[in-house]
Scaffold this motif. Structure first.
Motif, PDB file in Angstrom:
ATOM      1  N   ASP A  30      -3.779   1.602  -3.051  1.00  0.00           N
ATOM      2  CA  ASP A  30      -3.286  -0.186  -3.214  1.00  0.00           C
ATOM      3  C   ASP A  30      -3.093   0.082  -4.313  1.00  0.00           C
ATOM      4  N   THR A  35      -2.000  -3.269  -6.498  1.00  0.00           N
ATOM      5  CA  THR A  35      -2.975  -4.557  -6.164  1.00  0.00           C
ATOM      6  C   THR A  35      -3.842  -3.922  -7.929  1.00  0.00           C
ATOM      7  N   THR A  41      -9.610  -4.869  -0.973  1.00  0.00           N
ATOM      8  CA  THR A  41      -8.852  -3.203  -1.955  1.00  0.00           C
ATOM      9  C   THR A  41     -10.669  -2.732  -1.771  1.00  0.00           C
ATOM     10  N   VAL A  94       1.131  -1.568   0.023  1.00  0.00           N
ATOM     11  CA  VAL A  94      -0.239   0.001  -0.260  1.00  0.00           C
ATOM     12  C   VAL A  94       0.964   1.217  -0.115  1.00  0.00           C
ATOM     13  N   HIS A  96     -12.171  -3.396   4.858  1.00  0.00           N
ATOM     14  CA  HIS A  96     -11.082  -2.742   5.174  1.00  0.00           C
ATOM     15  C   HIS A  96     -11.084  -1.793   5.883  1.00  0.00           C
ATOM     16  N   GLU A 150      -3.791   6.632   1.330  1.00  0.00           N
ATOM     17  CA  GLU A 150      -3.139   5.622   1.006  1.00  0.00           C
ATOM     18  C   GLU A 150      -4.248   5.461  -0.102  1.00  0.00           C
TER      19      GLU A 150
END
Ligand SMILES: Nc1ncnc2c1ncn2[C@@H]1O[C@H](COP(=O)(O)OP(=O)(O)OP(=O)(O)O)[C@@H](O)[C@H]1O
Length: 402
Positions: A68, A71, A148, A55, A236, A66
Motif C-alpha cells: 500500500d 499510503t 496498513t 493497494v 489487515h 500487495e
C-alpha cells in the motif's frame, strides 16, 4: 544422496471444498517422512480476485505481492513522495530513512542497494509531519499506519524527541508460503531465524492466513508491535481468519502468549521476535499443551540459538555432562561434553539465509549432531529461475563454529 523435488505453486485461496488435482495436498494423513522421500506436485496459482483501493499488486509467476505504497508515501515530505512514486525500483523499496540534519535515503532489496533521495537534509518539521501522520509509538519505539502493514521505528534524542525514523514498507505476499507448505501439514512447531529484513514477519503473516483459511485451524497471533496484523484495531486482511492479540508493552509479550492459550483455545500460536527467557519459557509451556507454535527469533543460524543462553531452551537447552572414563573412551571424546537437555520446543528450525534460500533442520537431530561436532543433514529450500520451489533433501549442513 542428493535428491531434488520440485514444487510448483499453488493452492492459494482455494475454497475449503476445492478438489486439488495433485496428490500432495489431498493426502489426508501425510506420514512424517521429511528427509526420507521426494515429493513432486503441480498446482496452479490463483491470485486474489480484488484488492482494496489504493493497494498495488505485482505478480511473478508464483507470487502475488500487495503493498500500500501510496499510503506509505503520504507520511514523507512531498518531494520524496513524488520521487518515489516515479521510481522504477519502487517494487524493491524496503525502507526510507529520515535522520535529522542528514540526507534522506531509500534502501532497496538486495543488489539494488540504497540511494539518497535529494541533496538537502531532513528538517525537524519534516520529522514532526511524519510523526503526526502515523499512529502512537509504543514502548518499542515502533508505530504503524492504520490499516496498513508498514512499520515506522523511531530514534530518540536523550530528551526523548524523535531525531530519526526508519520507515519500512510492509507487504502482503501470497505464494511465498509454498517454501514450507508441506511442513505446515505436519502440525509441528516451526522456528524461523534469519538476519533482520530477510522476510520473517512477511512469511509469518502468510502462514497465519494459510493455517486459518486453508487448514481451518484456530490461529491466534500475539502481535507485539502490530507488525504481523498491521496497525489499528481491525487486523489487515493479509492474516485471513487468524485472530490477533495486541500487546500493551513489549515486555508483556510472554504474558499475552500464555493468556492466548488460557483464554482463546488456539490450535496455533504465532509470535514474532522471541527474544527473552520469559518468552522462551512461555513457548515451552505452550508447546507442552499441544499447541502448534510458529515463531521467529533473531540469529542467523541454528548455532546462534544453541549458543545463546537466553534462547537455547527453544531448541531443548544445552548442558555439560561429565562422562565416566570408560564411556569417554568408548565414545572417543573428552570427559566433559555438551548435550541437549530436553526435547526442543520447535520441531523444525528454518534458517532464512536469503528471501528465497532456506535451510530446514529437524531441530532435535541437528542440535545433537552439532553438539557432537558432526554435520547434520538438512533440506535446502529455494526457488529456481522459473520461481518454482525446489527442495534438495539430504544436503550436508555447512556448520558454523560453536
Ligand atoms: N517475499 C517477499 N516479496 C516482496 N517483499 C518482501 C518479501 N518478503 C519480505 N519483503 C519485504 O522485505 C522487508 C522486510 O521484510 P520483513 O519485515 O518480513 O523482514 P524480517 O525478517 O521480519 O525483519 P526484522 O527481523 O527486522 O523484523 C519488508 O519491506 C517486506 O515488505
Amino acid at each position: 544422496m542428493n535428491a531434488t523435488a520440485t514444487l510448483t505453486l499453488c493452492h492459494l485461496n482455494f475454497p475449503a471444498n476445492h478438489e486439488c488435482s495433485c496428490s500432495f495436498l489431498c493426502k489426508p494423513n501425510l506420514a512424517l517422512n521429511l528427509f526420507s522421500s521426494n515429493t513432486r506436485t503441480n498446482h496452479c496459482l490463483q491470485k486474489r480476485s480484488s484488492l482494496p483501493l489504493g493497494v498495488s499488486s505485482s505478480e511473478t509467476a508464483h507470487l502475488v505481492v500487495e503493498d500500500d505504497l501510496n499510503t506509505f508515501l503520504q507520511i514523507l515530505p512531498c518531494d520524496l513522495r513524488d520521487r518515489l512514486l516515479n521510481d522504477s525500483k519502487r517494487g524493491q523499496l524496503l525502507e526510507v530513512i529520515l535522520d535529522l540534519g542528514r540526507l534522506p535515503e531509500a534502501r532497496y532489496q538486495g543488489e539494488f542497494g540504497g540511494k539518497y533521495l535529494r541533496s538537502n537534509e531532513v528538517s525537524i518539521e519534516e520529522l514532526e509531519y511524519a510523526q503526526n501522520a502515523v499512529g502512537e509509538f509504543g514502548g518499542d519505539n515502533r508505530a504503524g499506519i492504520e490499516g496498513t502493514l508498514h512499520r515506522i521505528s523511531a530514534i530518540r534524542s536523550r530528551k526523548g524527541s524523535i531525531v530519526g525514523l526508519t520507515c519500512r514498507v510492509g507487504r502482503a505476499v501470497s505464494g511465498h508460503v509454498d517454501m514450507v507448505y508441506d511442513l505446515l501439514q505436519f502440525g509441528q512447531s516451526i522456528l524461523f531465524v534469519g538476519r533482520p529484513g530477510v522476510g520473517k514477519t512477511t512469511v509469518m503473516r502468510e502462514i497465519a492466513r494459510v493455517l486459518s483459511d486453508e487448514f481451518h485451524k484456530r490461529v491466534v497471533i500475539v502481535d507485539t508491535s502490530n507488525e504481523i496484523g498491521g496497525d489499528g484495531d481491525i487486523p489487515h486482511a493479509a492474516i485471513g481468519n487468524a485472530r490477533r492479540m495486541q500487546v500493551p508493552e513489549p515486555s508483556l509479550q510472554h504474558k499475552v502468549m500464555i493468556e492466548a492459550v488460557e483464554n482463546h483455545m488456539p490450535e496455533v500460536i504465532i509470535v514474532d521476535e522471541i527474544g527473552t527467557e520469559a518468552e522462551a519459557l512461555a513457548c515451552r509451556s505452550i508447546a507442552e499443551r499441544g499447541v502448534m507454535l510458529i515463531g521467529t527469533a533473531h540469529g542467523e543460524w541454528l548455532e546462534n540459538i544453541i549458543k545463546n543462553p537466553t534462547l537455547s531452551d527453544l531448541i531443548g537447552g544445552v548442558e555439560t555432562v561429565t562422562l565416566g572414563d570408560e564411556e569417554a573412551r568408548a565414545r572417543r571424546c573428552q570427559k566433559s561434553i555438551l548435550e541437549r537437555k530436553a526435547p526442543p520446543t520447535f520441531y523444525f528450525l528454518i534458517e532464512m539465509r536469503e528471501r528465497h534460500y532456506w535451510v530446514t533442520h529437524k531441530t532435535e537431530k541437528s542440535v545433537d549432531m552439532l553438539l557432537r561436532g558432526q554435520n547434520p543433514s538438512v533440506e535446502i529450500r529455494k526457488r529456481d529461475d522459473g520461481f518454482n520451489v525446489v527442495i534438495e533433501r539430504w544436503q550436508t549442513y555447512d556448520r558454523h563454529e560453536i
